[in-house]
Each structure stands twice: as structure tokens, then as C-alpha cells.
Write an enzyme that holds these catalytic residues in place. Sequence first.
Site, PDB file in Angstrom:
ATOM      1  N   HIS A   1       0.213 -11.359  21.831  1.00 29.43           N
ATOM      2  CA  HIS A   1       0.303  -9.914  21.614  1.00 29.43           C
ATOM      3  C   HIS A   1      -0.969  -9.220  22.123  1.00 29.43           C
ATOM      4  O   HIS A   1      -0.907  -8.222  22.838  1.00 29.43           O
ATOM      5  CB  HIS A   1       0.520  -9.639  20.127  1.00 29.43           C
ATOM      6  CG  HIS A   1       0.599  -8.188  19.794  1.00 29.43           C
ATOM      7  ND1 HIS A   1       1.684  -7.406  20.148  1.00 29.43           N
ATOM      8  CD2 HIS A   1      -0.270  -7.357  19.168  1.00 29.43           C
ATOM      9  CE1 HIS A   1       1.467  -6.167  19.741  1.00 29.43           C
ATOM     10  NE2 HIS A   1       0.288  -6.111  19.148  1.00 29.43           N
TER      11      HIS A   1
ATOM     12  N   ASN B   1       0.560   3.434  19.489  1.00 31.32           N
ATOM     13  CA  ASN B   1       1.293   2.587  20.445  1.00 31.32           C
ATOM     14  C   ASN B   1       0.642   2.550  21.817  1.00 31.32           C
ATOM     15  O   ASN B   1       1.209   1.992  22.752  1.00 31.32           O
ATOM     16  CB  ASN B   1       2.729   3.093  20.613  1.00 31.32           C
ATOM     17  CG  ASN B   1       3.538   2.820  19.379  1.00 31.32           C
ATOM     18  OD1 ASN B   1       3.351   1.800  18.721  1.00 31.32           O
ATOM     19  ND2 ASN B   1       4.427   3.741  19.043  1.00 31.32           N
TER      20      ASN B   1
ATOM     21  N   LYS C   1       3.467  -0.601   6.861  1.00 29.99           N
ATOM     22  CA  LYS C   1       4.666  -1.132   7.530  1.00 29.99           C
ATOM     23  C   LYS C   1       4.843  -2.594   7.127  1.00 29.99           C
ATOM     24  O   LYS C   1       3.905  -3.390   7.209  1.00 29.99           O
ATOM     25  CB  LYS C   1       4.512  -1.058   9.050  1.00 29.99           C
ATOM     26  CG  LYS C   1       4.802   0.305   9.617  1.00 29.99           C
ATOM     27  CD  LYS C   1       4.909   0.202  11.125  1.00 29.99           C
ATOM     28  CE  LYS C   1       5.098   1.562  11.761  1.00 29.99           C
ATOM     29  NZ  LYS C   1       5.140   1.488  13.228  1.00 29.99           N
TER      30      LYS C   1
ATOM     31  N   ARG D   1      13.084  -3.660  -6.969  1.00 30.48           N
ATOM     32  CA  ARG D   1      12.890  -2.309  -6.394  1.00 30.48           C
ATOM     33  C   ARG D   1      11.419  -1.929  -6.214  1.00 30.48           C
ATOM     34  O   ARG D   1      11.065  -0.760  -6.176  1.00 30.48           O
ATOM     35  CB  ARG D   1      13.606  -1.251  -7.227  1.00 30.48           C
ATOM     36  CG  ARG D   1      15.090  -1.486  -7.286  1.00 30.48           C
ATOM     37  CD  ARG D   1      15.832  -0.246  -7.722  1.00 30.48           C
ATOM     38  NE  ARG D   1      17.248  -0.530  -7.734  1.00 30.48           N
ATOM     39  CZ  ARG D   1      17.904  -1.059  -8.748  1.00 30.48           C
ATOM     40  NH1 ARG D   1      17.262  -1.344  -9.864  1.00 30.48           N
ATOM     41  NH2 ARG D   1      19.188  -1.289  -8.669  1.00 30.48           N
TER      42      ARG D   1
ATOM     43  N   LYS E   1      -7.374   4.236  11.576  1.00 27.36           N
ATOM     44  CA  LYS E   1      -5.968   3.960  11.238  1.00 27.36           C
ATOM     45  C   LYS E   1      -5.556   4.781  10.004  1.00 27.36           C
ATOM     46  O   LYS E   1      -4.472   5.386   9.973  1.00 27.36           O
ATOM     47  CB  LYS E   1      -5.757   2.457  10.996  1.00 27.36           C
ATOM     48  CG  LYS E   1      -4.346   2.115  10.534  1.00 27.36           C
ATOM     49  CD  LYS E   1      -3.513   1.449  11.579  1.00 27.36           C
ATOM     50  CE  LYS E   1      -2.042   1.377  11.187  1.00 27.36           C
ATOM     51  NZ  LYS E   1      -1.439   0.078  11.319  1.00 27.36           N
TER      52      LYS E   1
ATOM     53  N   GLU F   1       5.980   8.115  10.711  1.00 24.82           N
ATOM     54  CA  GLU F   1       6.273   8.382  12.118  1.00 24.82           C
ATOM     55  C   GLU F   1       7.244   9.532  12.300  1.00 24.82           C
ATOM     56  O   GLU F   1       8.251   9.409  12.992  1.00 24.82           O
ATOM     57  CB  GLU F   1       6.831   7.118  12.794  1.00 24.82           C
ATOM     58  CG  GLU F   1       5.753   6.099  13.070  1.00 24.82           C
ATOM     59  CD  GLU F   1       6.239   4.838  13.793  1.00 24.82           C
ATOM     60  OE1 GLU F   1       7.439   4.726  14.052  1.00 24.82           O
ATOM     61  OE2 GLU F   1       5.387   4.002  14.072  1.00 24.82           O
TER      62      GLU F   1
ATOM     63  N   HIS G   1       4.698  -4.552  25.023  1.00 31.11           N
ATOM     64  CA  HIS G   1       5.930  -5.154  24.500  1.00 31.11           C
ATOM     65  C   HIS G   1       6.804  -5.679  25.634  1.00 31.11           C
ATOM     66  O   HIS G   1       7.438  -6.722  25.510  1.00 31.11           O
ATOM     67  CB  HIS G   1       6.718  -4.137  23.655  1.00 31.11           C
ATOM     68  CG  HIS G   1       6.050  -3.822  22.359  1.00 31.11           C
ATOM     69  ND1 HIS G   1       6.150  -2.594  21.745  1.00 31.11           N
ATOM     70  CD2 HIS G   1       5.255  -4.573  21.561  1.00 31.11           C
ATOM     71  CE1 HIS G   1       5.440  -2.606  20.631  1.00 31.11           C
ATOM     72  NE2 HIS G   1       4.892  -3.799  20.504  1.00 31.11           N
TER      73      HIS G   1
ATOM     74  N   ARG H   1       1.551   9.286  14.791  1.00 30.55           N
ATOM     75  CA  ARG H   1       1.412   7.824  14.661  1.00 30.55           C
ATOM     76  C   ARG H   1       1.754   7.112  15.968  1.00 30.55           C
ATOM     77  O   ARG H   1       1.330   5.985  16.195  1.00 30.55           O
ATOM     78  CB  ARG H   1       2.276   7.326  13.490  1.00 30.55           C
ATOM     79  CG  ARG H   1       1.827   5.978  12.967  1.00 30.55           C
ATOM     80  CD  ARG H   1       2.334   5.644  11.579  1.00 30.55           C
ATOM     81  NE  ARG H   1       2.087   4.246  11.284  1.00 30.55           N
ATOM     82  CZ  ARG H   1       2.129   3.682  10.101  1.00 30.55           C
ATOM     83  NH1 ARG H   1       2.414   4.420   9.037  1.00 30.55           N
ATOM     84  NH2 ARG H   1       1.896   2.397   9.926  1.00 30.55           N
TER      85      ARG H   1
ATOM     86  N   HIS I   1       1.011  -0.337  24.071  1.00 30.58           N
ATOM     87  CA  HIS I   1       2.042  -1.208  23.494  1.00 30.58           C
ATOM     88  C   HIS I   1       3.388  -1.124  24.204  1.00 30.58           C
ATOM     89  O   HIS I   1       4.151  -2.084  24.163  1.00 30.58           O
ATOM     90  CB  HIS I   1       2.217  -0.901  22.007  1.00 30.58           C
ATOM     91  CG  HIS I   1       1.097  -1.463  21.170  1.00 30.58           C
ATOM     92  ND1 HIS I   1      -0.196  -1.017  21.285  1.00 30.58           N
ATOM     93  CD2 HIS I   1       1.062  -2.439  20.234  1.00 30.58           C
ATOM     94  CE1 HIS I   1      -0.972  -1.687  20.440  1.00 30.58           C
ATOM     95  NE2 HIS I   1      -0.234  -2.556  19.798  1.00 30.58           N
TER      96      HIS I   1
ATOM     97  N   GLU J   1      -6.854  -4.439  20.359  1.00 29.60           N
ATOM     98  CA  GLU J   1      -6.436  -3.400  19.410  1.00 29.60           C
ATOM     99  C   GLU J   1      -7.628  -2.527  19.004  1.00 29.60           C
ATOM    100  O   GLU J   1      -7.492  -1.325  18.769  1.00 29.60           O
ATOM    101  CB  GLU J   1      -5.823  -4.016  18.142  1.00 29.60           C
ATOM    102  CG  GLU J   1      -4.559  -4.821  18.360  1.00 29.60           C
ATOM    103  CD  GLU J   1      -3.310  -3.956  18.578  1.00 29.60           C
ATOM    104  OE1 GLU J   1      -3.413  -2.715  18.513  1.00 29.60           O
ATOM    105  OE2 GLU J   1      -2.246  -4.550  18.824  1.00 29.60           O
TER     106      GLU J   1
END
Length: 364
Positions: free
Chosen positions: A266, A246, A143, A121, A227, A237, A253, A242, A249, A185
Site C-alpha cells: 500500500h 485520498n 473508519k 449495538r 488527520k 465524508e 489503489h 475528507r 490514493h 502517508e
Amino acid sequence: MKAIRCRLGKRSYSIYVKKNALAHITTFLKQCGIRGNVLVVTNRRIYNLYFVHLKKCCRKAPVRLFYHILPDGEEAKSEKHLFALYNKLLTLGFDRHATIIAFGGGVIGDVSGFCASTYMRGINFITIPTTVLAQVDSAIGGKTAINLPRGKNLIGTFYQPHCVISDVSLLSSLTKAQRADSLAEVIKYGIIWDQAFFSYLERMIEKALAGNATVLEHIVRTSSIIKARVVERDERETTGLRAILNFGHTFGHGFEAAGNYTAITHGEAVALGIIAAARLARTCSMFSARGCERIEQLINRIGLKRSLRSYGITARRALYFMQFDKKRKNQKLSLVLPTTIGHVKVCSDINARKIRAAIMSLAK
Ligand SMILES: NC(=O)c1ccc[n+]([C@@H]2O[C@H](COP(=O)([O-])OP(=O)(O)OC[C@H]3O[C@@H](n4cnc5c(N)ncnc54)[C@H](O)[C@@H]3O)[C@@H](O)[C@H]2O)c1
């Protein structure tokens, strides 16, 4: 060494950015209260390059270091390798007070973070990112993820690290192409948040590409601050802030998927996505022609190709895949578009024809 703080109440942590930061790891571990068993999760390349050095740096710390090697690349973010990692922790007798250190790029960080957040946990988690992308982006913000055969990052958690140690000296073994790939980025941060940083990049981009450690330290530090500030205001989010991360992106994507995740990297996809977003904002009269030109010129100087065709991707296919982007809200595509350099806006009412035209403009 002055740390950057990511302030999240009880989950606050320090980000240490410096050349040779690893030499101070004993102090950093002490500040986080880390002792006892530590598993360093890495891959063969990083192990060969830097594990002996890491071990030497830790010799005065009250820790027992073990290591675990994952395969290189996305393959490591899989159920198979995650469960091998859990079994390694069990075999070593790691309990709830143990620690995982992610020592590698974004792939190692994502799978190690997921493991740390779920084993018993949740156990202590520290990251030592070794790519530009990991230092400026993936190591910060909590993340974690693994992939499923049906898609990337489909299983994950939010789990903040106890600290992030970004030693920019570790970036010297990256190739110029690897650094170029991550710089899209970095340019993103200048456009979404900090005009002065964008101007700095305009002056220093060639030095960054060449691996100049002083320039990279400034870039990693500034990007980490941006960041952290965004994450502090929207950790999970929920407020929408946040989403500005993106920028580039949603298009990117779509381009990656259209190239079956092999034709385009990427970073290359994000670079093209940034250009598409800037052109779209220009067409919608939200953004100046000069701003658009500055962005395109800067991306050009990184040496990334600027057309979909050069990656063997058709505009029609890119458009098709963009419609599946997970940021779609109520059937409307949510796009982050620049208003000036240093500021963006989330838009969900952009005319589909204009979106299509922005993608078509990248066809050749
Ligand atoms: N969690 C997040 O917020 C977040 C954000 C962005 C991306 N990501 C994830 O990050 C991953 C991409 O990360 P990445 O670009 O760092 O790729 P990566 O981890 O695959 O590393 C790229 C390559 O560089 C090598 N490498 C790493 N450090 C090196 C060094 N110092 N010297 C020489 N070679 C080195 C690696 O072995 C690998 O071959 C993706 O899986 C993506 O989903 C996560």
C-alpha cells in the site's frame, strides 16, 4: 501529557502521543470512564513483544484484562475471524459496558473497531496502534472495516474510539522497510495541509527511517493533528474535505489492484500515486516544477522504487484498474491534485490523456 483532541461533539476523544505513553494508561482509562471487562485484540507478534508490558501498565487500573489473538495480515479482516471474536465476547460474558482494545496495526484496528461498533449495538473501543501507519492514519477518524472475498473494506462502519494511545516506543520493533512503507502517508500530510511539516520531513527523513523516537514522536503528533482537523470538519465524508486524504490514493489503489495486492505494498503504491498526482498537476499548469521535484526527491530518499515496471506492473494494466476506483463520480475520475506544497484541490475535470500520460511516465 497534553492530548490532541478530535472534536466531534459527544463523540469527541483524546489522542495521546508520546514515548512510553502506555505507562500512563491507568490515567487514560480513568479519563474515558473505562472499567470492568476489557478484551485486548491483537496478533501473536504483538502479543509476544508487548502484552506482558501492557498488562503491567494496567495493573492499577480497575479493569479485568482478557486477550484474543487474530492471525497476522489481511486474513484477520474476515467474516470468519470477526464471528470468532463475537463468540469470544459472548463466552466471556461481555455486556454493553465492556471494552475492546485494539492492540496492533491497521488490520487489528479495522476488525476490532467493526466488532466494537456492532457487538450489542456498540461497546467501548480504545486503540493502541503499533505501526507508523496506524498511529498517523488508521487509528484516527473512526473508519472500521472487514473484507469480502470480492474486495477490500467492503463492509464497515464509522465508529469513533474513546481514545487513541500512540506510544511511539512501540515502533522500535518495526523494520526500516515497514517504517519506509508508512512514510508515504506522512509525506501526504505535508503536501495536503502543512508546508512547514513537509520542510521538517525534508530535514529529518533519514532519522525517521532509522527509527529515531523523538523525530517519530513529532511526526506522529503532527500527522495526528492534521488527520483530526480534517475528520472534525468532515466526519462521514459528506462535505468533501475528507476526500483530500485520498491524495495519491486514486492512482495508488489502481497500482495495488494491478499488482493483485501482492506485487506492491500500500505504501509503495501511495508513494507512486503521489508522484503521478504531482506530475499530472504540473502538466495541467496547476503546480510548479520545483514543487514536483521536491516531492520526488523526498520519496526517493525513503528508498521506495519509482517505476511501475520495478514492481512488475504495466502502465496499461494500472490504467485499467484505476477506472474502477470507488471515488469515481458520474463516470468522471475524481483526483486530488497539489496546487502548492501544503494545499491540494479536488478535480473531476482532468483530461483523460493527461491522466494516461502521468501513469505512462511511471512505466520505466
Ligand atoms: N481505518 C482506516 O482509516 C484505515 C486507513 C488506512 C489503512 N487502513 C487499513 O490498515 C491496514 C494496514 O495497516 P498496517 O500497515 O498497520 O498493517 P498491519 O496491521 O498488517 O501491520 C503490518 C505488520 O506489522 C506487524 N506489526 C505491527 N506492529 C508491530 C510492531 N510494533 N513491531 C513489529 N511488528 C509489528 C504486524 O504484525 C504486521 O505483520 C489495511 O487493512 C488497511 O485497509 C485503515
